[in-house]
Design a protein around this motif. Structure first.
Motif, PDB file in Angstrom:
ATOM      1  N   TRP A  80      24.193  48.344  69.545  1.00  0.00           N
ATOM      2  CA  TRP A  80      24.080  47.465  68.382  1.00  0.00           C
ATOM      3  C   TRP A  80      23.381  48.193  67.239  1.00  0.00           C
ATOM      4  CZ3 TRP A  80      22.816  45.899  73.338  1.00  0.00           C
ATOM      5  CH2 TRP A  80      23.559  44.853  73.878  1.00  0.00           C
ATOM      6  N   CYS A  81      23.609  47.709  66.005  1.00  0.00           N
ATOM      7  CA  CYS A  81      22.792  48.148  64.873  1.00  0.00           C
ATOM      8  C   CYS A  81      21.454  47.421  64.998  1.00  0.00           C
ATOM      9  CB  CYS A  81      23.489  47.826  63.547  1.00  0.00           C
ATOM     10  SG  CYS A  81      23.616  46.057  63.163  1.00  0.00           S
ATOM     11  N   TRP A  82      20.460  47.816  64.210  1.00  0.00           N
ATOM     12  CA  TRP A  82      19.139  47.197  64.343  1.00  0.00           C
ATOM     13  C   TRP A  82      19.170  45.710  64.010  1.00  0.00           C
ATOM     14  CZ3 TRP A  82      15.045  47.565  66.941  1.00  0.00           C
ATOM     15  CH2 TRP A  82      13.886  46.910  66.568  1.00  0.00           C
ATOM     16  N   GLU A  83      19.959  45.330  63.038  1.00  0.00           N
ATOM     17  CA  GLU A  83      20.027  43.923  62.639  1.00  0.00           C
ATOM     18  C   GLU A  83      20.502  43.031  63.785  1.00  0.00           C
ATOM     19  OE1 GLU A  83      22.400  41.131  59.419  1.00  0.00           O
ATOM     20  OE2 GLU A  83      22.432  43.300  59.194  1.00  0.00           O
ATOM     21  N   HIS A  84      21.450  43.509  64.579  1.00  0.00           N
ATOM     22  CA  HIS A  84      22.020  42.701  65.653  1.00  0.00           C
ATOM     23  C   HIS A  84      21.455  43.021  67.038  1.00  0.00           C
ATOM     24  CE1 HIS A  84      25.373  42.483  62.601  1.00  0.00           C
ATOM     25  NE2 HIS A  84      24.956  41.233  62.742  1.00  0.00           N
ATOM     26  N   PHE A  85      20.556  43.971  67.145  1.00  0.00           N
ATOM     27  CA  PHE A  85      20.007  44.364  68.443  1.00  0.00           C
ATOM     28  C   PHE A  85      19.272  43.182  69.069  1.00  0.00           C
ATOM     29  CE2 PHE A  85      16.667  46.678  70.986  1.00  0.00           C
ATOM     30  CZ  PHE A  85      17.536  47.164  71.940  1.00  0.00           C
ATOM     31  N   PRO A  86      19.724  42.675  70.229  1.00  0.00           N
ATOM     32  CA  PRO A  86      19.152  41.449  70.788  1.00  0.00           C
ATOM     33  C   PRO A  86      17.844  41.631  71.548  1.00  0.00           C
ATOM     34  CG  PRO A  86      20.953  42.213  72.159  1.00  0.00           C
ATOM     35  CD  PRO A  86      20.887  43.141  70.969  1.00  0.00           C
ATOM     36  N   TYR A  87      17.361  42.859  71.698  1.00  0.00           N
ATOM     37  CA  TYR A  87      16.170  43.099  72.518  1.00  0.00           C
ATOM     38  C   TYR A  87      14.944  43.486  71.685  1.00  0.00           C
ATOM     39  CZ  TYR A  87      19.661  42.875  76.129  1.00  0.00           C
ATOM     40  OH  TYR A  87      20.684  42.450  76.933  1.00  0.00           O
ATOM     41  N   ARG A 136      13.043  39.848  59.349  1.00  0.00           N
ATOM     42  CA  ARG A 136      13.279  38.642  58.543  1.00  0.00           C
ATOM     43  C   ARG A 136      12.523  38.689  57.217  1.00  0.00           C
ATOM     44  NH1 ARG A 136      13.663  33.609  62.818  1.00  0.00           N
ATOM     45  NH2 ARG A 136      15.247  34.591  64.121  1.00  0.00           N
ATOM     46  N   ARG A 137      11.271  39.207  57.232  1.00  0.00           N
ATOM     47  CA  ARG A 137      10.508  39.342  55.979  1.00  0.00           C
ATOM     48  C   ARG A 137      11.215  40.295  55.022  1.00  0.00           C
ATOM     49  NH1 ARG A 137       6.158  39.256  59.476  1.00  0.00           N
ATOM     50  NH2 ARG A 137       5.976  41.523  59.472  1.00  0.00           N
ATOM     51  N   LYS A 138      11.701  41.404  55.549  1.00  0.00           N
ATOM     52  CA  LYS A 138      12.403  42.389  54.727  1.00  0.00           C
ATOM     53  C   LYS A 138      13.665  41.781  54.122  1.00  0.00           C
ATOM     54  CE  LYS A 138      14.068  47.117  54.924  1.00  0.00           C
ATOM     55  NZ  LYS A 138      14.274  48.284  55.783  1.00  0.00           N
ATOM     56  N   SER A 197      11.355  42.927  69.818  1.00  0.00           N
ATOM     57  CA  SER A 197      10.184  42.104  70.115  1.00  0.00           C
ATOM     58  C   SER A 197      10.036  41.047  69.013  1.00  0.00           C
ATOM     59  CB  SER A 197       8.919  42.968  70.157  1.00  0.00           C
ATOM     60  OG  SER A 197       8.611  43.433  68.855  1.00  0.00           O
ATOM     61  N   TYR A 198       9.215  40.060  69.250  1.00  0.00           N
ATOM     62  CA  TYR A 198       8.972  39.005  68.268  1.00  0.00           C
ATOM     63  C   TYR A 198       8.468  39.605  66.953  1.00  0.00           C
ATOM     64  CZ  TYR A 198       6.868  35.001  65.941  1.00  0.00           C
ATOM     65  OH  TYR A 198       6.533  34.052  65.007  1.00  0.00           O
ATOM     66  N   GLU A 199       7.546  40.553  67.030  1.00  0.00           N
ATOM     67  CA  GLU A 199       6.993  41.180  65.833  1.00  0.00           C
ATOM     68  C   GLU A 199       8.060  41.931  65.059  1.00  0.00           C
ATOM     69  OE1 GLU A 199       5.636  41.488  68.879  1.00  0.00           O
ATOM     70  OE2 GLU A 199       3.836  40.266  68.641  1.00  0.00           O
ATOM     71  N   GLN A 200       8.926  42.631  65.761  1.00  0.00           N
ATOM     72  CA  GLN A 200       9.998  43.369  65.096  1.00  0.00           C
ATOM     73  C   GLN A 200      10.978  42.413  64.421  1.00  0.00           C
ATOM     74  OE1 GLN A 200      11.184  45.452  68.647  1.00  0.00           O
ATOM     75  NE2 GLN A 200      10.350  47.388  67.898  1.00  0.00           N
ATOM     76  N   GLU A 201      11.283  41.307  65.071  1.00  0.00           N
ATOM     77  CA  GLU A 201      12.194  40.320  64.490  1.00  0.00           C
ATOM     78  C   GLU A 201      11.592  39.703  63.236  1.00  0.00           C
ATOM     79  OE1 GLU A 201      15.522  38.289  63.811  1.00  0.00           O
ATOM     80  OE2 GLU A 201      15.338  39.613  65.542  1.00  0.00           O
ATOM     81  N   MET A 202      10.297  39.393  63.244  1.00  0.00           N
ATOM     82  CA  MET A 202       9.642  38.809  62.074  1.00  0.00           C
ATOM     83  C   MET A 202       9.621  39.810  60.909  1.00  0.00           C
ATOM     84  SD  MET A 202       8.961  35.696  62.693  1.00  0.00           S
ATOM     85  CE  MET A 202      10.489  35.648  63.613  1.00  0.00           C
ATOM     86  N   ALA A 203       9.382  41.079  61.191  1.00  0.00           N
ATOM     87  CA  ALA A 203       9.387  42.102  60.151  1.00  0.00           C
ATOM     88  C   ALA A 203      10.771  42.222  59.532  1.00  0.00           C
ATOM     89  CB  ALA A 203       8.934  43.444  60.715  1.00  0.00           C
TER      90      ALA A 203
END
Length: 68
Positions: free
Chosen positions: A43-50, A60-62, A52-58
């Motif tokens: 997957w690309c980073w945007e769609h990577f399902p694994y 979304r902020r971006k 962490s919560y912190e990485q997902e929040m970062a």
């Protein structure tokens, strides 16, 4: 500094890994497989399902900063 190149058979083969998300044409730089018996999915980073919560929040902020 010298670079040692492998002479092992198949060591110089390049594989194309694109994101597995339907319709996405980005490079799939993030792979995952639960075991060696199961092929790796990419997957690309945007769609990577694994992520962490912190990485997902970062991520979304971006995205929110780009849309402002």
């Amino acid at each position: 500094m010298s670079i040692n190149h492998s002479t092992a058979r198949g060591s110089t083969v390049h594989f194309e890994h694109y994101c597995e998300e339907a319709g996405c044409k980005k490079w799939g730089g993030f792979g995952h497989s639960p075991s060696k018996a199961i092929p790796v999915r990419w997957w690309c980073w945007e769609h990577f399902p694994y992520k962490s919560y912190e990485q997902e929040m970062a991520l979304r902020r971006k995205a929110a900063e780009r849309n402002e």
